[in-house]
Write a protein that holds these residues in place. Structure first.
Motif, PDB file in Angstrom:
ATOM      1  N   PRO A  21     -31.705  30.371 -20.128  1.00 25.94           N
ATOM      2  CA  PRO A  21     -32.357  31.323 -21.012  1.00 25.94           C
ATOM      3  C   PRO A  21     -33.892  30.966 -20.766  1.00 25.94           C
ATOM      4  CG  PRO A  21     -31.340  29.511 -22.258  1.00 25.94           C
ATOM      5  CD  PRO A  21     -31.071  29.224 -20.929  1.00 25.94           C
ATOM      6  N   SER A  22     -34.960  31.760 -21.269  1.00 19.25           N
ATOM      7  CA  SER A  22     -36.267  31.417 -21.202  1.00 19.25           C
ATOM      8  C   SER A  22     -36.776  30.125 -21.906  1.00 19.25           C
ATOM      9  CB  SER A  22     -37.156  32.737 -21.613  1.00 19.25           C
ATOM     10  OG  SER A  22     -36.622  32.985 -22.937  1.00 19.25           O
ATOM     11  N   ARG A  23     -35.825  29.869 -22.872  1.00 15.55           N
ATOM     12  CA  ARG A  23     -36.311  28.595 -23.860  1.00 15.55           C
ATOM     13  C   ARG A  23     -34.923  28.287 -24.612  1.00 15.55           C
ATOM     14  NH1 ARG A  23     -36.384  30.084 -29.147  1.00 15.55           N
ATOM     15  NH2 ARG A  23     -36.779  32.342 -29.796  1.00 15.55           N
ATOM     16  N   ILE A  24     -34.978  27.172 -25.156  1.00 13.15           N
ATOM     17  CA  ILE A  24     -33.774  26.637 -25.822  1.00 13.15           C
ATOM     18  C   ILE A  24     -33.887  27.101 -27.210  1.00 13.15           C
ATOM     19  CG2 ILE A  24     -32.927  24.396 -26.957  1.00 13.15           C
ATOM     20  CD1 ILE A  24     -34.364  22.798 -24.329  1.00 13.15           C
ATOM     21  N   PRO A  25     -32.909  27.760 -27.694  1.00 17.00           N
ATOM     22  CA  PRO A  25     -32.759  28.031 -29.035  1.00 17.00           C
ATOM     23  C   PRO A  25     -32.699  27.221 -30.290  1.00 17.00           C
ATOM     24  CG  PRO A  25     -30.829  28.590 -27.941  1.00 17.00           C
ATOM     25  CD  PRO A  25     -31.692  27.973 -26.859  1.00 17.00           C
ATOM     26  N   LYS A 338     -38.214  16.056 -28.366  1.00 14.10           N
ATOM     27  CA  LYS A 338     -38.925  15.719 -27.052  1.00 14.10           C
ATOM     28  C   LYS A 338     -37.821  14.969 -26.423  1.00 14.10           C
ATOM     29  CE  LYS A 338     -43.468  14.948 -26.372  1.00 14.10           C
ATOM     30  NZ  LYS A 338     -44.686  14.543 -26.622  1.00 14.10           N
ATOM     31  N   ARG A 339     -37.500  13.909 -26.770  1.00 11.01           N
ATOM     32  CA  ARG A 339     -36.558  12.894 -26.298  1.00 11.01           C
ATOM     33  C   ARG A 339     -35.163  13.874 -25.826  1.00 11.01           C
ATOM     34  NH1 ARG A 339     -32.228   9.206 -26.795  1.00 11.01           N
ATOM     35  NH2 ARG A 339     -31.478  10.098 -28.811  1.00 11.01           N
ATOM     36  N   ILE A 340     -34.798  14.410 -26.822  1.00 10.56           N
ATOM     37  CA  ILE A 340     -33.369  15.275 -26.525  1.00 10.56           C
ATOM     38  C   ILE A 340     -33.378  16.286 -25.578  1.00 10.56           C
ATOM     39  CG2 ILE A 340     -31.520  16.668 -27.578  1.00 10.56           C
ATOM     40  CD1 ILE A 340     -32.054  15.026 -30.100  1.00 10.56           C
ATOM     41  N   ILE A 341     -34.730  16.895 -25.461  1.00 17.62           N
ATOM     42  CA  ILE A 341     -35.042  17.993 -24.686  1.00 17.62           C
ATOM     43  C   ILE A 341     -35.039  17.359 -23.229  1.00 17.62           C
ATOM     44  CG2 ILE A 341     -36.733  19.870 -23.997  1.00 17.62           C
ATOM     45  CD1 ILE A 341     -36.927  20.367 -26.868  1.00 17.62           C
ATOM     46  N   ASP A 342     -35.677  16.343 -22.969  1.00 15.99           N
ATOM     47  CA  ASP A 342     -35.806  15.678 -21.767  1.00 15.99           C
ATOM     48  C   ASP A 342     -34.415  15.508 -21.239  1.00 15.99           C
ATOM     49  OD1 ASP A 342     -38.423  15.885 -21.685  1.00 15.99           O
ATOM     50  OD2 ASP A 342     -38.812  13.763 -22.548  1.00 15.99           O
ATOM     51  N   ILE A 343     -33.435  15.092 -22.042  1.00 19.18           N
ATOM     52  CA  ILE A 343     -31.975  14.566 -21.466  1.00 19.18           C
ATOM     53  C   ILE A 343     -31.263  15.605 -21.125  1.00 19.18           C
ATOM     54  CG2 ILE A 343     -30.097  13.127 -22.256  1.00 19.18           C
ATOM     55  CD1 ILE A 343     -32.058  11.435 -23.848  1.00 19.18           C
ATOM     56  N   LEU A 344     -31.078  16.796 -22.178  1.00 16.17           N
ATOM     57  CA  LEU A 344     -30.131  17.659 -22.298  1.00 16.17           C
ATOM     58  C   LEU A 344     -30.660  19.135 -21.903  1.00 16.17           C
ATOM     59  CD1 LEU A 344     -27.894  16.987 -25.398  1.00 16.17           C
ATOM     60  CD2 LEU A 344     -27.288  16.836 -23.002  1.00 16.17           C
ATOM     61  N   GLY A 345     -31.982  19.169 -22.043  1.00 16.60           N
ATOM     62  CA  GLY A 345     -32.761  20.594 -21.589  1.00 16.60           C
ATOM     63  C   GLY A 345     -32.422  20.821 -20.162  1.00 16.60           C
ATOM     64  N   PRO A 346     -32.607  20.067 -19.140  1.00 13.40           N
ATOM     65  CA  PRO A 346     -32.681  20.495 -17.867  1.00 13.40           C
ATOM     66  C   PRO A 346     -31.118  21.300 -17.428  1.00 13.40           C
ATOM     67  CG  PRO A 346     -33.348  18.233 -17.888  1.00 13.40           C
ATOM     68  CD  PRO A 346     -32.863  18.571 -19.346  1.00 13.40           C
ATOM     69  N   GLY A 348     -29.942  23.520 -18.999  1.00 17.41           N
ATOM     70  CA  GLY A 348     -30.103  25.163 -19.448  1.00 17.41           C
ATOM     71  C   GLY A 348     -28.853  25.471 -20.392  1.00 17.41           C
ATOM     72  N   ASN A 349     -28.274  24.852 -20.875  1.00 16.72           N
ATOM     73  CA  ASN A 349     -27.056  25.264 -21.687  1.00 16.72           C
ATOM     74  C   ASN A 349     -26.953  24.355 -23.047  1.00 16.72           C
ATOM     75  OD1 ASN A 349     -26.454  22.544 -21.078  1.00 16.72           O
ATOM     76  ND2 ASN A 349     -24.412  22.716 -20.926  1.00 16.72           N
ATOM     77  N   LEU A 350     -28.278  24.645 -23.720  1.00 16.52           N
ATOM     78  CA  LEU A 350     -28.459  23.604 -24.819  1.00 16.52           C
ATOM     79  C   LEU A 350     -28.781  24.566 -25.862  1.00 16.52           C
ATOM     80  CD1 LEU A 350     -28.588  20.768 -26.389  1.00 16.52           C
ATOM     81  CD2 LEU A 350     -31.111  20.823 -25.492  1.00 16.52           C
ATOM     82  N   ILE A 351     -28.345  24.533 -27.212  1.00 22.09           N
ATOM     83  CA  ILE A 351     -28.748  24.927 -28.523  1.00 22.09           C
ATOM     84  C   ILE A 351     -29.288  23.685 -29.365  1.00 22.09           C
ATOM     85  CG2 ILE A 351     -28.296  26.336 -30.610  1.00 22.09           C
ATOM     86  CD1 ILE A 351     -26.110  27.738 -29.024  1.00 22.09           C
ATOM     87  N   LEU A 352     -30.351  23.541 -29.705  1.00 23.12           N
ATOM     88  CA  LEU A 352     -30.773  22.622 -30.461  1.00 23.12           C
ATOM     89  C   LEU A 352     -30.742  22.915 -32.052  1.00 23.12           C
ATOM     90  CD1 LEU A 352     -31.197  19.743 -29.422  1.00 23.12           C
ATOM     91  CD2 LEU A 352     -33.657  20.090 -29.745  1.00 23.12           C
ATOM     92  N   GLY A 380     -39.272  23.220 -25.494  1.00 18.47           N
ATOM     93  CA  GLY A 380     -38.086  23.659 -25.003  1.00 18.47           C
ATOM     94  C   GLY A 380     -38.204  24.922 -24.232  1.00 18.47           C
ATOM     95  N   THR A 381     -39.546  25.232 -23.713  1.00 17.32           N
ATOM     96  CA  THR A 381     -39.658  26.323 -22.864  1.00 17.32           C
ATOM     97  C   THR A 381     -39.363  25.993 -21.362  1.00 17.32           C
ATOM     98  OG1 THR A 381     -41.175  27.186 -24.640  1.00 17.32           O
ATOM     99  CG2 THR A 381     -41.331  28.293 -22.262  1.00 17.32           C
ATOM    100  N   TYR A 382     -38.604  26.839 -20.747  1.00 21.67           N
ATOM    101  CA  TYR A 382     -38.294  26.586 -19.185  1.00 21.67           C
ATOM    102  C   TYR A 382     -39.255  27.296 -18.407  1.00 21.67           C
ATOM    103  CZ  TYR A 382     -33.784  25.044 -20.654  1.00 21.67           C
ATOM    104  OH  TYR A 382     -32.854  24.135 -21.239  1.00 21.67           O
TER     105      TYR A 382
END
Lengths: 382, 45
Positions: A21-25, A338-346, A348-352, A380-382
């Motif tokens: 997605p364009s960003r993490i929801p 930021k820490r969680i997004i750095d680990i799981l964000g790449p 592209g399948n994350l809802i925080l 969380g923007t890609y």
């Protein structure tokens, strides 16, 4: 449809169809009780007023810009529980409902349950759990159906009205609940504590009961209306018992029938939305064995472990520590996002989403929730 | 009173031991449920 709602719906559509997605929801999970208390209302009195429940859900949606409405006014069946005298949902002195660890079936009744689980549930479990049957055995089910109908009708359309007013996503909806069969037996037929003993004393009976509960759960899923076109219809499963079991016992007693109910949900065209409550770290290798795609919300495993163990065909949710939102400093809230997004964000399948449900006003640190939402938007923007 | 199918507000207060807080909103819901019970049981023809 508004542009903001369209953008939100596109994000969820991308997630559920395997696209980045364009960003993490960012979403929240909350009881209406928390919102009522937060705005100074009484759970003893106001929990039973659907208009007030709507009002506080509306006010909170105006304060918190999550991608789905932050709280549903319809997240309580309190009046139904009171009317049928449900022993599984009992209000405390302050009006908040608890789920006591009771066992409506005795251990020596397993063979009778296993002979025909549906008939045993209808004829024995429901009447034992709902005390309205004690005085009116012939009218119990009529009273239960009437109570559910009346209470349900009071809340019909409220979620959609809030989603439209506050321009929140509505392309994915939880339309029903289900249980892992082992959890169903533990939560509603035996009890948390006795189930663990049953597993040692009569493993054959427990395994047969799980198969019986599976058949019952699958029939309930098959009886649901087909999924609505253009909407991702989710079935929510809160998982309870596996974190208290050894992995080899999970593999034997829990996983086979859990996997089958997941498959049945997918075959009907629904998306399983699973909350892996407590710490599933020891059992995460089993996820490789899960059929298809599901939304997997986690409470405890470290994000590094989830990045390694959860197959990328699934959507990961939860993870963010609720404790930091409730009592952390503003910078800690930002840093953790930021820490969680750095680990799981790449992936592209994350809802925080915070890893626990907000259930009481004391949980609602609204400033920190706002910071959490803004941080996910910013980082969380890609 | 225990055998009465559709109960009045007063009978509901007694049957459920409803507190003053319960009588503000919950009692209204219970009364609507009683009306629904009547509708369900009287729809046999």
């Amino acid at each position: 449809m508004s542009t903001k709602k369209e953008e939100r719906n596109q994000i969820f559509t991308d997630l559920f169809t395997g696209k980045r997605p364009s960003r993490i929801p960012v979403t929240l999970t909350m009881n209406i009780e928390a919102a009522l208390e937060y705005y100074g209302y009484s759970m003893l009195r106001d929990l039973y007023n659907s208009k007030l429940c709507y009002e506080v859900a509306d006010r909170l949606a105006a304060e918190l810009d999550s991608d789905l409405i932050p709280v549903s006014p319809a997240s309580t069946n309190a009046a139904v529980h009171r009317y049928v005298k449900n022993q599984f949902m009992v209000p405390g002195n302050d009006g908040f409902f608890q789920h006591p660890d009771i066992s409506p079936m005795e251990v020596d009744e397993y063979p009778e349950f296993n002979k025909n689980p549906f008939e045993f549930i209808v004829n024995k479990i429901v009447p034992r759990v709902n005390k309205v049957f004690d005085t009116e055995p012939d009218l119990g089910y009529i009273r239960m159906a009437a109570a559910k109908k009346v209470v349900n009708e009071q809340y019909i359309g409220m979620n959609q009205k809030l989603s439209d007013k506050h321009e929140r996503g509505d392309v994915s909806k939880i339309i029903a609940g289900a249980f892992a069969p082992f959890d169903y037996i533990a939560d509603y037929i035996r009890s948390f504590s006795t189930m663990m003993l049953d597993m040692r004393r009569r493993p054959d009976w427990v395994l047969e009961a799980c198969e019986g509960a599976l058949a019952y759960e699958v029939s309930k899923i098959q009886a649901l209306p087909d999924p609505q076109s253009g909407v991702f219809s989710e079935v929510f499963l809160p998982l309870h018992m596996a974190p208290y079991m050894r992995t080899k016992d999970v593999e034997k007693f829990y996983w086979p029938t859990y996997k089958k109910i997941i498959r049945a949900i997918q075959e009907k065209g629904f998306i399983p939305h699973v909350f892996y409550e407590n710490d599933w770290s020891p059992h995460l290798d089993l996820l490789e064995d899960m059929p298809g795609m599901h939304v997997a919300k986690f409470e405890s495993p470290a994000p590094e472990l989830l990045a390694k163990k959860v197959p990328s065909r699934n959507v990961i949710s939860g993870v963010y520590p609720f404790s930091i939102i409730r009592s952390g400093k503003k910078q800690e809230v930002i840093d953790e996002a930021k820490r969680i997004i750095d680990i799981l964000g790449p992936g592209g399948n994350l809802i925080l989403n915070p890893n626990k449900r907000f259930i009481r006003a004391a949980d609602l640190n609204v400033e920190n929730i706002r910071t959490f939402i803004e941080s996910v938007r910013e980082y969380g923007t890609y | 009173m225990d055998n009465k199918i559709v109960r009045t507000r007063e009978e509901l207060i007694e049957a459920y031991n409803l507190s003053e807080e319960d009588q503000v909103y919950l009692l209204d819901v219970f009364e609507k449920i009683e009306q629904e019970v009547f509708k369900m049981l009287s729809s046999h023809l």
